[in-house]
Structure formats: structure tokens, C-alpha cells
Design an enzyme around this catalytic site. Structure first.
Site, PDB file in Angstrom:
ATOM      1  N   SER A  71      36.559  44.419  12.626  1.00 46.28           N
ATOM      2  CA  SER A  71      36.595  43.000  12.770  1.00 46.28           C
ATOM      3  C   SER A  71      37.524  42.344  11.467  1.00 46.28           C
ATOM      4  O   SER A  71      38.291  41.244  11.844  1.00 46.28           O
ATOM      5  CB  SER A  71      35.336  42.052  12.819  1.00 46.28           C
ATOM      6  OG  SER A  71      34.788  42.520  14.062  1.00 46.28           O
ATOM      7  N   LYS A  74      40.800  40.966  12.795  1.00 46.38           N
ATOM      8  CA  LYS A  74      41.158  39.910  13.717  1.00 46.38           C
ATOM      9  C   LYS A  74      41.916  38.846  13.263  1.00 46.38           C
ATOM     10  O   LYS A  74      42.837  38.627  13.833  1.00 46.38           O
ATOM     11  CB  LYS A  74      39.498  39.396  14.383  1.00 46.38           C
ATOM     12  CG  LYS A  74      38.949  40.371  15.190  1.00 46.38           C
ATOM     13  CD  LYS A  74      37.368  39.729  15.372  1.00 46.38           C
ATOM     14  CE  LYS A  74      36.670  40.584  16.228  1.00 46.38           C
ATOM     15  NZ  LYS A  74      35.317  40.268  16.286  1.00 46.38           N
ATOM     16  N   TYR A 196      43.610  46.643  21.278  1.00 48.49           N
ATOM     17  CA  TYR A 196      42.541  46.252  20.379  1.00 48.49           C
ATOM     18  C   TYR A 196      41.485  47.198  19.848  1.00 48.49           C
ATOM     19  O   TYR A 196      41.299  47.259  18.713  1.00 48.49           O
ATOM     20  CB  TYR A 196      41.566  45.208  21.473  1.00 48.49           C
ATOM     21  CG  TYR A 196      40.521  44.703  20.762  1.00 48.49           C
ATOM     22  CD1 TYR A 196      40.569  43.962  19.673  1.00 48.49           C
ATOM     23  CD2 TYR A 196      39.358  45.087  20.882  1.00 48.49           C
ATOM     24  CE1 TYR A 196      39.521  43.233  18.892  1.00 48.49           C
ATOM     25  CE2 TYR A 196      37.987  44.537  20.187  1.00 48.49           C
ATOM     26  CZ  TYR A 196      38.295  43.636  19.231  1.00 48.49           C
ATOM     27  OH  TYR A 196      37.074  42.989  18.614  1.00 48.49           O
ATOM     28  N   TYR A 248      31.177  35.800  11.050  1.00 47.88           N
ATOM     29  CA  TYR A 248      30.089  35.722  12.232  1.00 47.88           C
ATOM     30  C   TYR A 248      29.294  34.509  12.138  1.00 47.88           C
ATOM     31  O   TYR A 248      30.019  33.229  11.875  1.00 47.88           O
ATOM     32  CB  TYR A 248      29.182  36.845  12.154  1.00 47.88           C
ATOM     33  CG  TYR A 248      30.246  38.368  12.176  1.00 47.88           C
ATOM     34  CD1 TYR A 248      31.229  38.455  13.127  1.00 47.88           C
ATOM     35  CD2 TYR A 248      29.823  39.433  11.438  1.00 47.88           C
ATOM     36  CE1 TYR A 248      31.978  39.558  13.157  1.00 47.88           C
ATOM     37  CE2 TYR A 248      30.516  40.201  11.525  1.00 47.88           C
ATOM     38  CZ  TYR A 248      31.549  40.678  12.482  1.00 47.88           C
ATOM     39  OH  TYR A 248      32.236  41.769  12.513  1.00 47.88           O
ATOM     40  N   VAL A 266      31.980  45.260  10.851  1.00 45.81           N
ATOM     41  CA  VAL A 266      30.757  46.312  11.091  1.00 45.81           C
ATOM     42  C   VAL A 266      31.131  47.759  10.391  1.00 45.81           C
ATOM     43  O   VAL A 266      30.291  48.658  10.417  1.00 45.81           O
ATOM     44  CB  VAL A 266      30.376  46.576  12.416  1.00 45.81           C
ATOM     45  CG1 VAL A 266      29.872  45.095  12.959  1.00 45.81           C
ATOM     46  CG2 VAL A 266      31.432  47.101  13.431  1.00 45.81           C
TER      47      VAL A 266
END
Lengths: 353, 94
Positions: A71, A74, A196, A248, A266
Site C-alpha cells: 500500500s 498508493k 494495481y 489506515y 502490509v
């Protein structure tokens, strides 16, 4: 007994080693288990890297161990979309409000039907679809080039992680098709998802993350290569979203205790930025319940407290900009200001140099 | 702050072959924190351990708090001129 310090900058190295060592014995948390490649990594891996704004890097522990970016990709793809098609076009498809939900929640803004922010999977998948490219390969090549420019070296994906992500990505498929049904997603959802999954599989080290963060700290210029990767407006937006949505649903805790724009993944990585000053990369794959690296969060807390890195520290109050005001003669007033500057003078042998 | 102090430290390392005494003038420093104070104190100790000396020009007690000033009267000065004079005396004694 520690060895005698010969170089002054070793003080900084020792500081970082000390902070890392304090958390090395922590074994709380669990590896990500949704794909076998993540479940099988060495749980004791623990690396810390810090890049100053001139590109000088300090490393402690497993700073050269590669792990997948997950992530942490992102914000970078979001930045690429902003960089390529502009803020208005991106804002029409992706919001900037924290969701307070888990990263993989199948949700959109109730009124606008767009993802609430680019740090949840829905927003990240939408961001991929906004990166220009006639084919998935072209789109991916652009992403790879962009990330590599931030890191200052060509980044590659872990093909096994990519294959596994693709095989098990039902939740993300649901999100992508939902976005398509709301008219938020450009193009074929499966093609967008393929890009992705690839972007999440980039292999990085904690030093790569520190360098990427330092590029952000420098407003988009990679201090190691000197190359401008993106502009300051894009960086500002990116950091803003990292502050509010980067960790998060632990963003509030993070901003209170650490106080730096950051993003976790993660894979065990955390990237953190102190604008104008430095970039931090941490790696430790044991995760807490929210998906953040347990030791990574602890190290960042310690760094922030011990080095005074919280971005909301108010330090300038006591020594104001205007230092003194005096009258030289009638109607001639002298205002003396201070600037944050360090001067150093040498004497003796240095003068004969 | 940390990042600025780190640069001072690295600069001192780069140049330490070329001086006997280094004077750090923090007269125009706006903001400092304990992390920076700790590193600067460590810098002086490290220089001492390799036979060099570090002096400080700190008229506003930014680095060394006023109440501790007496403990450091030999190395902390109010104006640069005094520090340079002390540096020359130290150098002559080396």
C-alpha cells in the site's frame, strides 16, 4: 563497551542504532497471511533508514532487505495521476476525506459515489485508472518510471507476489467492478487491477523508502540524483492525504504520537516524511491488527520523540523574527531580524589551508 | 533542530583534518531542541577525544542553559572575538 567514536557523525548513527535496538526484541504482531509469499517472509527482519535532505543516508539493521511495497504504492500512483492529468480531473474521481474504515472496505462516498480517499483500495484502484496509457503495459511502465525516479534506482516487481495477489484478489475485483458500475473507473476493471497488483509488488528496501521520502521532503526533487520528479503542488497534496489517511484507520494515533505524513504497507514497510528536513523508511513485517508494522510504528514514535520530529512542534514562539528595534537617529529605525542559520568559524591550521 | 545539527556534524567530520579548534557560532540560530543540544554536546566530547577542541559562541544560551553556563565558562562565549582569542591560546598550548 561501545567502541570509541572517531567521527562526529557516528553520533547520529549510534543514536539510530540505539533507537532500533530498543525495539528489536519486540515480537508482537503477525505476518500478513493472505498470500503465501507474505506469510513466508523472515519475521525478524528489521531495518531503519534515514535520508537527510541532501541525500546522505544512515542505515541501521536490515536496510538492504527487499520486501514488497504494497500500500505504500498508493500515494505515489495518486501523485502520478495528479502530475499527469491535474488536480481537478483527479478530484472529480477521488476524494480527500479520511474514511475511518479498513483499507479494503468496499465503500464509496454516499453522495458522490467516488472513493473517499486515495489511500483505501477503492481510491488507489481509481488512481491507477487515471494514469494515462493506451495499454496496461504502458500505464505500468509510467508508474515504474515514476517510482524509480523517487527511489533513485530502477525498481522491479516480485513476480511471485504479483501472481499471488492476482490469484487471490477477489475483494479488489469486487471494488473495481463496483467503481466501474458507478462510472468512476476508466477502462476495463481487470486491466486496471492487473496494473494495481503489479504496482503493489514492487520490491523496495527501507533505504529506497527513505530516499522516496526525502524526495518528498525536498518538494519533489530527488536529493541523490538532483532530478525533479514532480512539482511542489503535487507533493503538498500527497503529503496532506498521507497525514489524514496514510496509516489506515490509525491515522489519529499516528498524527498524535509521531506527527509526520506517512504511509504503511502490509509488506511491513512504513515511509515517513518530515517536509524540508528528512525522509524515513522502516521495515519489519510483523503487523498489528490495523495492518501497520508493529516495530515500524514503535521506531517512528521513538524517532519523533527523541529527535524532535513532530511536525506540529511549536518552537519559534520564544525567539521572534524581529529581534531588536532601535533608533539610529531621529526617524531612522533599525529592526534586526534573525534567520535560522548556523555559522561556523575555523582558526589556526584551518586558516593556512 | 535534528536535520540542521546533523549537517553541522557531518561538516565538522569532513573538515576536521584541517583544524585544531572549531568554533560553532549559534548567535543567529532561531530554533533548537534537546536532540540538537545532545548532538552538539556529543560533538564536543568527540572532538576532545581526538585531541581537538570545540568552542561555542552562544550569547543567548540557546545550546547551554543559563543555569549551567558556569560549568562551561572555558568553552562557551558571548561574542566570536572572545572565542577566537581563546582558540588561539588553546592552539598555542597544544
Amino acid at each position: 563497551m561501545l567502541a570509541k567514536i572517531q567521527a562526529v557523525a557516528e553520533l547520529v548513527q549510534r543514536y539510530l542504532d540505539q533507537i532500533r535496538d530498543e525495539h528489536a526484541s519486540i515480537t508482537d504482531g503477525a505476518l500478513a497471511t493472505y498470500i503465501p509469499e507474505l506469510a513466508g517472509v523472515e519475521p525478524s527482519g528489521f531495518g531503519l533508514s534515514l535520508s537527510l535532505s541532501d541525500g546522505y543516508v544512515y542505515e541501521s539493521g536490515d536496510a538492504t532487505v527487499e520486501f514488497t511495497i504494497q500500500s505504500i504504492s498508493k500515494p505515489f500512483t495518486y501523485a502520478l495521476a495528479l502530475d499527469q492529468i491535474g488536480q481537478d480531473a483527479v478530484d472529480a474521481r477521488i476524494g480527500v476525506e479520511p474514511s475511518g474504515e479498513a483499507f479494503n472496505e468496499i465503500s464509496v462516498d454516499a453522495a458522490k459515489k467516488t472513493p473517499k480517499n486515495p489511500m483505501i483500495n477503492a481510491g488507489a484502484i481509481a488512481a491507477v485508472s487515471l494514469v494515462p496509457g493506451a495499454t496496461p503495459d504502458e500505464r505500468f511502465a509510467r508508474i515504474r518510471e515514476f517510482y524509480s525516479a523517487f527511489a533513485g534506482r530502477p525498481l522491479d516487481i516480485d513476480p511471485d507476489v504479483y501472481a499471488s495477489e492476482k490469484k487471490t484478489g477477489s475483494r479488489n475485483r469486487a471494488i473495481a467492478y463496483m467503481l466501474q458500475s458507478f462510472g468512476v473507473l476508466e477502462g476495463d476493471p481487470d486491466e486496471v487491477l492487473d496494473v494495481y497488483f503489479r504496482q503493489c509488488s514492487f520490491k523496495v528496501t527501507s533505504t529506497d523508502l527513505a530516499r522516496m521520502a526525502a524526495t518528498l521532503a525536498r518538494g519533489g526533487v530527488n536529493p541523490m540524483t538532483g532530478r525533479r520528479v514532480t512539482d511542489t503542488v503535487v507533493v503538498q497534496r500527497m503529503l496532506a492525504v498521507m497525514v489524514t489517511c496514510g496509516m489506515y484507520d490509525a491515522a489519529g494515533d499516528w498524527v498524535s504520537a509521531v506527527g509526520m505524513p506517512a504511509k504503511s504497507g502490509v509488506g511491513g514497510g512504513i515511509v515517513a516524511v518530515l517536509p524540508g528536513q528528512l525522509g524515513i523508511g522502516v521495515y519489519s513485517p510483523l503487523l498489528d491488527g490495523k495492518g501497520n508494522s508493529v516495530r515500524g510504528v514503535r521506531v517512528c514514535r521513538s524517532l519523533s520523540q527523541r529527535l524532535g520530529l513532530h511536525f506540529l512542534t511549536v518552537t519559534r514562539e520564544s525567539r521572534s523574527t524581529i529581534r531588536t528595534i532601535s533608533d539610529a537617529c531621529d526617524r531612522v529605525r533599525i529592526c534586526t531580524s534573525r534567520r535560522p542559520l548556523v555559522r561556523r568559524h575555523r582558526t589556526g591550521a584551518a586558516q593556512g589551508r | 533542530l535534528f536535520a540542521g545539527t546533523e549537517q553541522v556534524l557531518r561538516r565538522v567530520d569532513d573538515e576536521k583534518a584541517h583544524f585544531d579548534v572549531a568554533i560553532l557560532d549559534v548567535t543567529r540560530v532561531d530554533t533548537i531542541n534537546d536532540a540538537a543540544r545532545g548532538l552538539l554536546a556529543g560533538m564536543r566530547a568527540t572532538l576532545s577525544s581526538v585531541g581537538k577542541e570545540g568552542l561555542l559562541v552562544d550569547p543567548d544560551n540557546a545550546v547551554v542553559h543559563a543555569e549551567n553556563r558556569d560549568d562551561f565558562h572555558a568553552v562557551v562565549f558571548g561574542v566570536l572575538g572572545d572565542a577566537v582569542a581563546a582558540a588561539k591560546a588553546l592552539q598555542a598550548a597544544l
